[in-house]
Design a protein around this motif. Structure first.
Motif, PDB file in Angstrom:
ATOM      1  N   ILE A 277       0.866  -1.181   0.000  1.00 15.07           N
ATOM      2  CA  ILE A 277       0.000   0.000   0.000  1.00 15.07           C
ATOM      3  C   ILE A 277       0.897   1.222   0.000  1.00 15.07           C
ATOM      4  CG2 ILE A 277      -1.692   1.340   1.296  1.00 15.07           C
ATOM      5  CD1 ILE A 277      -2.840  -1.293   2.311  1.00 15.07           C
ATOM      6  N   ARG A 278       0.713   2.079  -0.988  1.00 11.22           N
ATOM      7  CA  ARG A 278       1.538   3.268  -1.136  1.00 11.22           C
ATOM      8  C   ARG A 278       0.691   4.377  -1.749  1.00 11.22           C
ATOM      9  NH1 ARG A 278       4.989   1.132  -4.257  1.00 11.22           N
ATOM     10  NH2 ARG A 278       4.437   2.118  -6.244  1.00 11.22           N
ATOM     11  N   ASP A 279       0.734   5.549  -1.157  1.00 14.12           N
ATOM     12  CA  ASP A 279       0.011   6.717  -1.675  1.00 14.12           C
ATOM     13  C   ASP A 279      -1.482   6.448  -1.844  1.00 14.12           C
ATOM     14  OD1 ASP A 279       2.489   8.030  -1.878  1.00 14.12           O
ATOM     15  OD2 ASP A 279       2.817   7.230  -3.894  1.00 14.12           O
ATOM     16  N   GLY A 280      -2.045   5.701  -0.919  1.00 13.98           N
ATOM     17  CA  GLY A 280      -3.486   5.458  -0.954  1.00 13.98           C
ATOM     18  C   GLY A 280      -3.930   4.451  -1.993  1.00 13.98           C
TER      19      GLY A 280
ATOM     20  N   SER B 280      -6.511   4.786 -14.718  1.00 12.06           N
ATOM     21  CA  SER B 280      -5.209   5.012 -14.085  1.00 12.06           C
ATOM     22  C   SER B 280      -4.699   3.799 -13.318  1.00 12.06           C
ATOM     23  CB  SER B 280      -5.307   6.207 -13.129  1.00 12.06           C
ATOM     24  OG  SER B 280      -6.319   5.992 -12.149  1.00 12.06           O
ATOM     25  N   ASN B 281      -5.478   2.721 -13.269  1.00 14.06           N
ATOM     26  CA  ASN B 281      -5.056   1.538 -12.516  1.00 14.06           C
ATOM     27  C   ASN B 281      -4.010   0.708 -13.251  1.00 14.06           C
ATOM     28  OD1 ASN B 281      -6.917   2.405 -10.668  1.00 14.06           O
ATOM     29  ND2 ASN B 281      -8.258   0.635 -10.815  1.00 14.06           N
ATOM     30  N   ALA B 282      -3.751   1.040 -14.521  1.00 14.47           N
ATOM     31  CA  ALA B 282      -2.660   0.439 -15.297  1.00 14.47           C
ATOM     32  C   ALA B 282      -2.758  -1.081 -15.386  1.00 14.47           C
ATOM     33  CB  ALA B 282      -1.299   0.852 -14.702  1.00 14.47           C
ATOM     34  N   ILE B 283      -3.953  -1.577 -15.676  1.00 12.66           N
ATOM     35  CA  ILE B 283      -4.073  -3.025 -15.855  1.00 12.66           C
ATOM     36  C   ILE B 283      -3.280  -3.445 -17.095  1.00 12.66           C
ATOM     37  CG2 ILE B 283      -6.319  -3.068 -14.738  1.00 12.66           C
ATOM     38  CD1 ILE B 283      -7.600  -3.487 -17.489  1.00 12.66           C
ATOM     39  N   HIS B 284      -2.716  -4.639 -17.059  1.00 11.35           N
ATOM     40  CA  HIS B 284      -1.882  -5.203 -18.130  1.00 11.35           C
ATOM     41  C   HIS B 284      -0.535  -4.496 -18.247  1.00 11.35           C
ATOM     42  CE1 HIS B 284      -5.437  -7.187 -20.539  1.00 11.35           C
ATOM     43  NE2 HIS B 284      -5.572  -7.317 -19.235  1.00 11.35           N
ATOM     44  N   SER B 285      -0.266  -3.511 -17.412  1.00 15.87           N
ATOM     45  CA  SER B 285       0.959  -2.719 -17.513  1.00 15.87           C
ATOM     46  C   SER B 285       1.762  -2.823 -16.220  1.00 15.87           C
ATOM     47  CB  SER B 285       0.624  -1.244 -17.773  1.00 15.87           C
ATOM     48  OG  SER B 285      -0.094  -1.078 -18.964  1.00 15.87           O
ATOM     49  N   PRO B 286       3.021  -2.366 -16.242  1.00 16.62           N
ATOM     50  CA  PRO B 286       3.742  -2.250 -14.980  1.00 16.62           C
ATOM     51  C   PRO B 286       3.011  -1.296 -14.033  1.00 16.62           C
ATOM     52  CG  PRO B 286       5.261  -2.102 -16.830  1.00 16.62           C
ATOM     53  CD  PRO B 286       3.874  -2.045 -17.406  1.00 16.62           C
ATOM     54  N   ASN B 287       3.172  -1.553 -12.728  1.00 13.20           N
ATOM     55  CA  ASN B 287       2.612  -0.701 -11.675  1.00 13.20           C
ATOM     56  C   ASN B 287       1.082  -0.712 -11.656  1.00 13.20           C
ATOM     57  OD1 ASN B 287       5.231   0.235 -10.731  1.00 13.20           O
ATOM     58  ND2 ASN B 287       5.305   1.350 -12.677  1.00 13.20           N
ATOM     59  N   GLU B 288       0.506  -1.891 -11.897  1.00 13.88           N
ATOM     60  CA  GLU B 288      -0.944  -2.030 -11.732  1.00 13.88           C
ATOM     61  C   GLU B 288      -1.312  -1.690 -10.290  1.00 13.88           C
ATOM     62  OE1 GLU B 288      -4.513  -5.373 -12.182  1.00 13.88           O
ATOM     63  OE2 GLU B 288      -2.474  -5.825 -12.890  1.00 13.88           O
ATOM     64  N   ASN B 289      -2.440  -1.028 -10.115  1.00  9.97           N
ATOM     65  CA  ASN B 289      -2.817  -0.567  -8.778  1.00  9.97           C
ATOM     66  C   ASN B 289      -4.328  -0.447  -8.645  1.00  9.97           C
ATOM     67  OD1 ASN B 289      -3.597   2.609  -9.044  1.00  9.97           O
ATOM     68  ND2 ASN B 289      -2.085   2.020 -10.583  1.00  9.97           N
TER      69      ASN B 289
END
Length: 451
Positions: free
Chosen positions: A106-109, A421-430
């Motif tokens: 968990i980072r930056d909410g 902005s959740n970056a699915i399929h990409s690096p840094n998914e969140n």
């Protein structure tokens, strides 16, 4: 205790349950992770039993296993079938991740990790919402759950599973959380998905790699010829050139275009978010229409020849590309696949050999907004988010949704909580923590309303 109070009291528990799932590298497209697929399915089985299901089982398939669970409270009551998938996309390129993809933090909410949104995070929202509703005695319908491990590779074996287990899967409606919303402050329910057709093209020239000085200019270069073939697929107005491709596409009505125009959208912010100077697409349509209600054609990967460090003057023997097209309602992916194969063979020059291999596909899907389950989802989101959700079509594809309708005869309500902005399929998914909480609340409220 209210729904909000219960979620607040159990939030840490829900997060740790999600993290246990995120730590398993269930990448369906990579054979070395086959044991992880089984481990994830068994983990879900055990968790669903602990969450109040009366039974939960792992069913083997020729590919990855299917998890099924159910809780029957009254055979005469309505039945919800919850669908989700536990497989995830590969994580490469690893160097772009800010933290380990399978060690969630968990980072930056936000929750960071592969699967935080697609689809472990969203399936956990469904199950945590159901757990909340059961704990507060809000559930008045039967609940069945089906989680698969092949969505990211085309749900290869799920149709046969559904055919074999029609009675077990019988339900009134399917509830799916594998879609996105318009924005953090603009909740929405997805009423349409595009279909998909996907191919690999192989172009072969000489029987081996050649010296480009000795043979260049006298022998066709497969990479050059593949590039020419691809360049002919879309014209300068953004129209796909495959003959008869648009024959079954239903024109957008004025009512549909008016509804899309109500969706908050900033072209400037859109371009800035993905760092492009301008957009491009089919002439005569807005960006939101292009990426949700109109077909598209894309090269997903292209390779051949020498790509290592330094220079190597080579005329390659082979070139490859993976290409896809997103389809809209009424377009049959099998028909489109044949049209594409025929067109590639038609325009391919005689001095190379071309092989086109269809890989997977699926139909588009439209959800009626007068379904009782849709109305319940709409009201539930209004309670949780404090405003009524918009009804929008989305540009992605979940081929199995159309298959459910064809095989099981059941409509699906697409109650997803993802963000672009959740970056699915990409690096840094969140996944944002606040949306995780609100999503659980919306699902619990759904059970209060659906009868």
């Amino acid at each position: 205790m209210t729904v909000k109070e219960y979620i607040a009291a159990h939030e840490e528990e829900f997060l740790q349950d999600l993290f246990a799932l995120l730590r398993i590298p269930s990448i369906s497209s990579q054979s070395e992770h086959k044991p992880d697929m089984v481990r994830t399915a068994e983990h879900w089985r055990d968790y669903l039993l602990a969450s109040g299901m009366q039974r939960a089982e792992v069913y083997p398939t020729p590919g990855n296993p299917v998890v099924f669970a159910e809780r029957i409270i009254d055979p005469s009551a309505k039945t919800i079938l919850i669908y989700g998938h536990y497989d995830v996309m590969p994580v490469e390129p690893l160097e772009l991740w800010k933290s380990e993809p399978f060690e969630p933090v968990i980072r930056d909410g936000h929750i960071w990790g592969r699967g935080a949104d697609d689809d472990k995070g969203q399936t956990m929202i469904q199950v945590a919402g159901l757990r909340t509703a059961l704990a507060l005695d809000l559930v008045r319908c039967n609940v069945k759950i089906i989680f698969e491990g092949e969505e990211e590779i085309g749900s290869t074996h799920l149709e046969a599973f559904c055919q074999e287990h029609k009675e077990m899967l019988r339900a009134d409606v399917i509830l799916v959380s594998d879609t996105s919303m318009v924005g953090r402050n603009t909740p929405s329910l997805t009423t349409g998905l595009r279909g998909l057709a996907y191919w690999e093209i192989e172009v072969t020239g000489p029987n081996r790699d050649l010296h480009s000085g000795h043979f260049g200019g006298a022998v066709a270069n497969p990479i050059n010829e593949l590039s020419k073939i691809i360049a002919q697929m879309v014209d300068e107005k953004g129209r796909i050139t495959i003959p008869h491709f648009y024959d079954d596409v239903v024109p957008l009505s004025k009512e549909e275009r008016d509804m899309i125009a109500q969706v908050p959208f900033s072209q400037e912010a859109y371009c800035k978010a993905i760092d492009v100077d301008a957009v491009f697409g089919e002439e005569g349509y807005s960006t939101l229409e292009r990426n949700s209600c109109r077909p598209s054609f894309d090269v997903c990967g292209i390779w051949g020849g020498y790509t290592g460090e330094g220079a190597k003057t080579v005329l390659p023997s082979k070139a490859y590309a993976k290409v896809s097209t997103r389809l809209v309602a009424n377009q049959d992916h099998d028909k489109i696949s044949k049209l594409f194969v025929d067109y590639v063979k038609q325009i391919a020059p005689p001095y190379v050999r071309v092989k086109v291999t269809p890989m997977h596909g699926g139909e588009a899907y439209l959800c009626p907004i007068d379904l009782p389950a849709y109305k319940a989802a709409e009201e539930a989101c209004a309670v949780a988010f404090g405003q009524r959700p918009l009804a929008v079509r989305r540009g992605g594809s979940i081929p199995i949704i159309a298959t459910f309708e064809k095989v099981l005869g059941i409509k699906s309500v697409l109650m997803g909580f993802g963000l672009e902005s959740n970056a699915i399929h990409s690096p840094n998914e969140n996944f944002p923590l606040d949306i995780f909480r609100i999503g659980i609340e919306a699902v619990a409220e759904f059970y209060k309303l659906y009868r």
